[in-house]
Write a protein that holds these residues in place. Structure first.
Motif, PDB file in Angstrom:
ATOM      1  N   ILE A 247      38.982   3.581  12.965  1.00  0.00           N
ATOM      2  CA  ILE A 247      40.249   2.874  12.770  1.00  0.00           C
ATOM      3  C   ILE A 247      41.345   3.880  12.447  1.00  0.00           C
ATOM      4  CG2 ILE A 247      41.515   1.306  11.237  1.00  0.00           C
ATOM      5  CD1 ILE A 247      38.977  -0.317  10.895  1.00  0.00           C
ATOM      6  N   CYS A 248      42.453   3.830  13.182  1.00  0.00           N
ATOM      7  CA  CYS A 248      43.657   4.616  12.897  1.00  0.00           C
ATOM      8  C   CYS A 248      43.345   6.118  12.901  1.00  0.00           C
ATOM      9  CB  CYS A 248      44.285   4.147  11.592  1.00  0.00           C
ATOM     10  SG  CYS A 248      46.027   4.604  11.431  1.00  0.00           S
ATOM     11  N   LEU A 249      43.413   6.803  11.742  1.00  0.00           N
ATOM     12  CA  LEU A 249      43.082   8.229  11.730  1.00  0.00           C
ATOM     13  C   LEU A 249      41.655   8.443  12.218  1.00  0.00           C
ATOM     14  CD1 LEU A 249      43.999  11.134  10.924  1.00  0.00           C
ATOM     15  CD2 LEU A 249      42.936  10.711   8.702  1.00  0.00           C
ATOM     16  N   GLY A 250      40.754   7.522  11.884  1.00  0.00           N
ATOM     17  CA  GLY A 250      39.376   7.608  12.363  1.00  0.00           C
ATOM     18  C   GLY A 250      39.306   7.556  13.877  1.00  0.00           C
ATOM     19  N   HIS A 251      40.170   6.763  14.487  1.00  0.00           N
ATOM     20  CA  HIS A 251      40.279   6.686  15.948  1.00  0.00           C
ATOM     21  C   HIS A 251      40.738   8.026  16.523  1.00  0.00           C
ATOM     22  CE1 HIS A 251      42.213   5.515  19.813  1.00  0.00           C
ATOM     23  NE2 HIS A 251      43.318   6.050  19.308  1.00  0.00           N
ATOM     24  N   SER A 329      36.827   2.647  19.113  1.00  0.00           N
ATOM     25  CA  SER A 329      37.832   2.838  18.069  1.00  0.00           C
ATOM     26  C   SER A 329      39.134   2.157  18.473  1.00  0.00           C
ATOM     27  CB  SER A 329      38.090   4.333  17.839  1.00  0.00           C
ATOM     28  OG  SER A 329      38.619   4.936  19.022  1.00  0.00           O
ATOM     29  N   VAL A 330      39.969   1.883  17.461  1.00  0.00           N
ATOM     30  CA  VAL A 330      41.306   1.349  17.708  1.00  0.00           C
ATOM     31  C   VAL A 330      42.310   2.077  16.827  1.00  0.00           C
ATOM     32  CG1 VAL A 330      40.605  -0.940  18.493  1.00  0.00           C
ATOM     33  CG2 VAL A 330      40.937  -0.542  16.047  1.00  0.00           C
ATOM     34  N   GLN A 331      43.527   2.189  17.323  1.00  0.00           N
ATOM     35  CA  GLN A 331      44.591   2.876  16.609  1.00  0.00           C
ATOM     36  C   GLN A 331      45.202   2.000  15.514  1.00  0.00           C
ATOM     37  OE1 GLN A 331      46.331   6.334  17.072  1.00  0.00           O
ATOM     38  NE2 GLN A 331      46.283   5.353  15.081  1.00  0.00           N
ATOM     39  N   GLU A 344      40.472  -9.346  14.163  1.00  0.00           N
ATOM     40  CA  GLU A 344      39.296  -9.429  13.298  1.00  0.00           C
ATOM     41  C   GLU A 344      37.996  -9.401  14.115  1.00  0.00           C
ATOM     42  OE1 GLU A 344      37.895 -12.198   9.490  1.00  0.00           O
ATOM     43  OE2 GLU A 344      39.182 -13.033  11.057  1.00  0.00           O
ATOM     44  N   TYR A 345      38.086  -9.841  15.364  1.00  0.00           N
ATOM     45  CA  TYR A 345      36.895  -9.890  16.230  1.00  0.00           C
ATOM     46  C   TYR A 345      36.243  -8.526  16.414  1.00  0.00           C
ATOM     47  CZ  TYR A 345      39.639  -7.883  20.080  1.00  0.00           C
ATOM     48  OH  TYR A 345      40.395  -7.052  20.874  1.00  0.00           O
ATOM     49  N   LEU A 346      37.001  -7.460  16.201  1.00  0.00           N
ATOM     50  CA  LEU A 346      36.461  -6.113  16.391  1.00  0.00           C
ATOM     51  C   LEU A 346      35.350  -5.800  15.393  1.00  0.00           C
ATOM     52  CD1 LEU A 346      39.816  -4.258  17.079  1.00  0.00           C
ATOM     53  CD2 LEU A 346      37.989  -4.677  18.736  1.00  0.00           C
ATOM     54  N   PHE A 347      35.433  -6.370  14.197  1.00  0.00           N
ATOM     55  CA  PHE A 347      34.350  -6.170  13.233  1.00  0.00           C
ATOM     56  C   PHE A 347      33.061  -6.812  13.734  1.00  0.00           C
ATOM     57  CE2 PHE A 347      37.994  -5.570  10.327  1.00  0.00           C
ATOM     58  CZ  PHE A 347      37.609  -4.384   9.727  1.00  0.00           C
TER      59      PHE A 347
END
Length: 359
Positions: A247-251, A329-331, A344-347
């Motif tokens: 997520i974000c930086l993790g992406h 991953s997503v930004q 939320e579906y991404l979880f």
């Protein structure tokens, strides 16, 4: 109490001070969210930044004990058009003024935030000094020319947890690498039944794999993703070992681990109304975002790593997915806080990956 915001280009915005009295240097950015200022203030991704709120009235529902996204605010300053001294909400425990004063954050109100936002949009984010009380404008104009302090690895090291901690549950075991994680990431996983262990950013791949997790989450965080090579190297070693969701930086770190490049956006994406298209379904979701860097889609060298989501405003990469590895991953922020729950579906997709991996 008079206050001032001085930008590195010499522009001066005068106003009234609130919160703490003092002087702070940081990167001046803007957020377009109409609500959620408490979550924004306590989002670790704003470490070393001076936050400008484009919505004109801030503080009308106060500060409560439940909506914090970290143990304290890591931002350097807060810029608003008008702040409310007398909030009205049943959960309110204190005012924004009281909270910023308590945490040592300098605030300035009475600023033409529309003009400031236009300047940042036209010229890009820039360094600035926010000061209240006694100050000298000429001295501030010289101080603001100092080298930036919001690009190095020390930002992630400042916001990450010092020790691992666990949110026990009976479901999938997830290790959350904390690069500046918002609390709602761990909370969202926990609410889905996951047993979540949050670990410091410096945790090695060997230490993570020794925990035998079902999946690994790479969190959001501040600064330039290329400035945390230790995290990139760790993620490289984890690829293919366990399902990974960034997520974000993790992406961004995930993209760098696959050999892609990142670049700094002119003024970033910060707000709760950014439209993102899921290329697999064609659906457009309204998303919560807070980032100043992006993955360069043209730099993807792994032919099995594909762009999964794009920003409908500017076409930037908003998601990545690997064709053979259980990695995506997503930004943006599917955990929201603040913002819509469209993503939320991404979880659940992450849970599906862990279930397939178990088999």
């Amino acid at each position: 109490m008079k206050a001032v915001l001085v930008l590195e280009d010499g522009t001066v915005y005068e106003g009234k001070g609130f919160g703490a009295v003092g002087e702070q240097f940081g990167e001046v950015v803007f957020n377009t969210g109409m609500t959620g200022y408490q979550e924004i203030l306590t989002d670790p991704s704003y470490c070393s930044q001076i936050i400008t709120m484009t919505y004109p009235l801030i503080g009308n529902y106060g500060i409560n004990d439940e909506d914090f996204e970290s143990i304290r605010p890591f931002c350097k300053g807060f810029v608003v058009r008008e702040f409310c001294e007398h909030p009205s909400n049943w959960r309110s425990g204190k005012t924004v003024n009281e909270y910023l004063k308590e945490k040592g954050i300098v605030g300035i109100s009475g600023v033409d935030t529309r003009a400031l936002t236009r300047r940042l949009r036209n010229h890009g984010t820039m360094g600035g000094i926010i000061a209240s009380g006694d100050f000298d404008i000429d001295e501030l104009k010289e101080k603001v020319k100092q080298p930036p302090t919001w690009t190095g690895p020390e930002l992630v090291l400042e916001v990450t947890t010092r020790e691992p901690y666990n949110l026990p549950n009976d479901g999938y075991k997830v290790v959350l690498m904390d690069f500046g994680a918002k609390k709602n990431i761990a909370r969202s996983l926990h609410n889905l039944g996951c047993d979540v262990t949050v670990v410091p950013a410096q945790t090695t791949a060997e230490e993570i794999l020794a925990m035998n997790p079902d999946g690994i989450m790479l969190s959001n965080g501040p600064g330039d993703p290329a400035a945390v090579p230790f995290a990139i190297e760790t993620v490289k070693k984890l690829l293919g070992e366990k399902p990974i969701f960034g997520i974000c930086l993790g992406h961004q770190i995930l993209g760098l681990a696959f050999g892609a490049k990142t670049y700094k956006l002119k003024f970033g994406h910060r707000g709760a109304n950014h439209p993102v298209k899921d290329l697999a379904t064609g659906k457009v979701h309204i998303t919560s975002q807070n980032h100043g860097y992006a993955v360069d889609g043209d730099s993807l060298t792994d032919k099995d790593l594909e762009v999964s989501h794009i920003n409908m405003n500017d076409g930037t990469v908003e998601g990545l997915r690997h064709k053979t590895m259980p990695v995506f991953s997503v930004q943006y922020h599917p955990e929201a806080a603040p913002g819509p729950w469209d993503s939320e579906y991404l979880f659940n997709q992450f849970l599906d990956l862990m279930e397939k991996w178990r088999r």
